[in-house]
Write a protein that holds these residues in place. Structure first.
Motif, short mmCIF file in Angstrom:
data_model
loop_
_atom_site.label_atom_id
_atom_site.label_comp_id
_atom_site.label_asym_id
_atom_site.label_seq_id
_atom_site.Cartn_x
_atom_site.Cartn_y
_atom_site.Cartn_z
N THR A 1 32.92 40.07 46.23
CA THR A 1 34.26 41.16 46.65
C THR A 1 34.14 40.67 48.36
O THR A 1 35.39 40.45 48.69
CB THR A 1 33.93 42.64 46.19
N THR A 2 33.67 39.80 48.81
CA THR A 2 32.97 39.58 50.25
C THR A 2 34.15 38.54 50.27
O THR A 2 34.69 38.17 51.43
CB THR A 2 31.75 40.12 50.72
N LEU B 1 38.43 39.98 30.48
CA LEU B 1 37.42 40.01 31.75
C LEU B 1 36.83 38.55 31.71
O LEU B 1 36.63 37.88 32.59
CB LEU B 1 37.03 41.24 32.34
N SER B 2 36.20 38.44 30.04
CA SER B 2 34.68 37.64 30.37
C SER B 2 35.87 35.93 30.03
O SER B 2 35.09 35.34 30.58
CB SER B 2 33.96 37.69 29.11
N LEU C 1 31.34 38.55 33.73
CA LEU C 1 32.47 39.30 33.96
C LEU C 1 32.57 39.67 35.91
O LEU C 1 34.02 39.72 36.54
CB LEU C 1 32.60 41.35 33.65
N ALA C 2 31.94 38.45 36.46
CA ALA C 2 32.00 39.45 38.04
C ALA C 2 33.30 38.33 38.74
O ALA C 2 34.00 38.98 39.74
CB ALA C 2 30.81 38.42 38.97
N PRO C 3 33.60 37.21 38.49
CA PRO C 3 35.02 36.53 38.81
C PRO C 3 36.20 37.51 38.39
O PRO C 3 37.07 37.65 39.29
CB PRO C 3 35.15 35.06 37.80
N ALA C 4 35.97 37.59 37.41
CA ALA C 4 37.59 38.54 37.15
C ALA C 4 37.35 39.93 37.68
O ALA C 4 39.06 40.40 37.89
CB ALA C 4 38.03 38.56 35.71
N SER C 5 36.18 40.55 37.13
CA SER C 5 36.31 41.88 37.25
C SER C 5 36.45 42.20 39.22
O SER C 5 37.46 42.81 40.12
CB SER C 5 35.12 42.83 37.67
#
Length: 365
Positions: free
Chosen positions: A18-19, A64-65, A335-339
């Motif tokens: 996010t940052t 998301l995946s 899921l981190a990149p999409a979420s």
């Protein structure tokens, strides 16, 4: 009290991605982490860039995946170039042994156009000669990748530390929020308050406790997972192999991770001999030759469990500038990149990559 455009609470892979995206868009960001960035569940997991059995999830997780899976190769390349740390993205596929819902899996793959096929013994043992003998068939997903998550988070931390838009505040524990007039004015920490235009809570298993200080009941809980690491010779295991819900994951240097347990025991991160023996038994049932390899490490992490494993992504009702990205359960790294992109799109007023409605806090609290 110095201000910043965004304060991100929690320095795991969700908070750091996010940052990174906010800073790359030219915004000032303060990232606050009570320990060291990336040392909780982001460090503890296995690094498979897919849900273990993706056909068993609903569309909210699957969307998301799918978006994230295609993003990781380029992310790993960029981080290696920008930080000098190689996250070791490997796309060598996954072999599923003993799948009791194989027909459902193949139907799911056919519907989505996802590469997944039933293969015979010759195919299986040509790719993994050390796999347990006696299997006549397996499922094969050739596109699956894995990433060495401790190196991923180290690369992300190094990249952020080099960006002038980013202030890293490691070793600062968030104790609450200053709220007035329906807005979060500042994030309270044990080192003093940090004023912010927008606040994003990415606290993983600890997110619910942070929001509880505001009277918000976020249904996210810690779920412990224990793992072990074998010191194996390079090439003993070539790709991810999954059987009966347990898996082995090879690294480039030969080491092999085996995981993982699912335990509801609060914020307890202790390891125990029973879990170690169970993980060892599962790993050696998949790759018998691992029985001759030293178990080099045994650890535990806390997943942010949520109903149906669907994360909470969006604004906190009643507080205009407070947002959450938490509750990814077993799939935080997956899921981190999409979420994170989905929430950053919202924060910056961009067209979202996906419909944000299934992840909204409104109606789910």
């Amino acid at each position: 009290m110095a201000g910043t455009e965004f304060v991100v609470v929690g320095g795991g892979v969700i908070g750091m991605m996010t940052t990174l995206q906010l800073a790359e868009a030219g915004h000032t960001v303060t990232l606050v982490e009570r320990g060291l960035c990336g040392r909780e569940s982001s460090w503890a997991g296995g690094g498979i860039v897919s849900p273990l059995y993706p056909w068993r999830y609903g569309p909210a997780v699957s969307q998301l995946s799918r978006w994230s899976e295609g993003f990781y190769p380029e992310l790993a390349r960029r981080l290696k170039e920008e930080s000098g740390i190689d996250p070791e993205y490997r796309q060598k596929g996954l072999l599923y042994l003993r799948v009791d819902d194989a027909d459902a899996a193949l139907a799911w793959a056919d519907e989505l156009g996802k590469p997944l096929e039933r293969v015979g013994a010759d195919f299986l043992y040509a790719r993994e000669p050390e796999a347990a003998p006696g299997f006549e068939e397996a499922l094969w997903m050739p596109t699956l990748g894995s990433i060495r998550n401790p190196r991923l988070v180290r690369a992300l931390q190094a990249r952020l530390a080099a960006m002038p838009e980013v202030t890293l505040r490691e070793g600062a524990e968030v104790t609450g929020f200053e709220v007035a007039g329906g807005r979060a004015l500042a994030v309270k920490t044990d080192a003093g308050p940090i004023a912010a235009g927008q606040v994003v809570v990415c606290g993983g298993a600890w997110a619910a406790g942070l929001l509880e200080t505001l009277g918000v009941a976020l249904p996210v809980r810690p779920v412990k997972g224990q793992m072990i690491l074998f010191k194996a010779p390079p090439g003993l295991v070539q790709r991810v192999v999954l059987m009966d819900g347990r898996y082995v994951i090879p690294r480039a240097d030969g080491r092999v991770l085996a995981g993982s347990t699912l335990e509801e025991c609060g914020f307890d991160k202790t390891t125990d001999a029973r879990a170690r023996e169970s993980l060892w038994a599962s790993a050696t049932a998949i790759i018998p030759a691992l029985a001759d390899c030293e178990v080099e490490h045994h650890w535990a992490g806390l997943r942010p469990g949520s109903p149906d494993g669907v994360p909470f992504i969006g604004g906190v009702p009643g507080i205009d500038n407070l947002h959450v990205n938490a509750g990814h359960y077993r799939n935080g790294l997956v899921l981190a990149p999409a979420s994170t992109r989905l929430l950053v799109d919202r924060l910056l007023g961009r067209e979202p990559i996906l419909d944000p409605a299934p992840y909204s806090l409104a109606g789910r609290l």
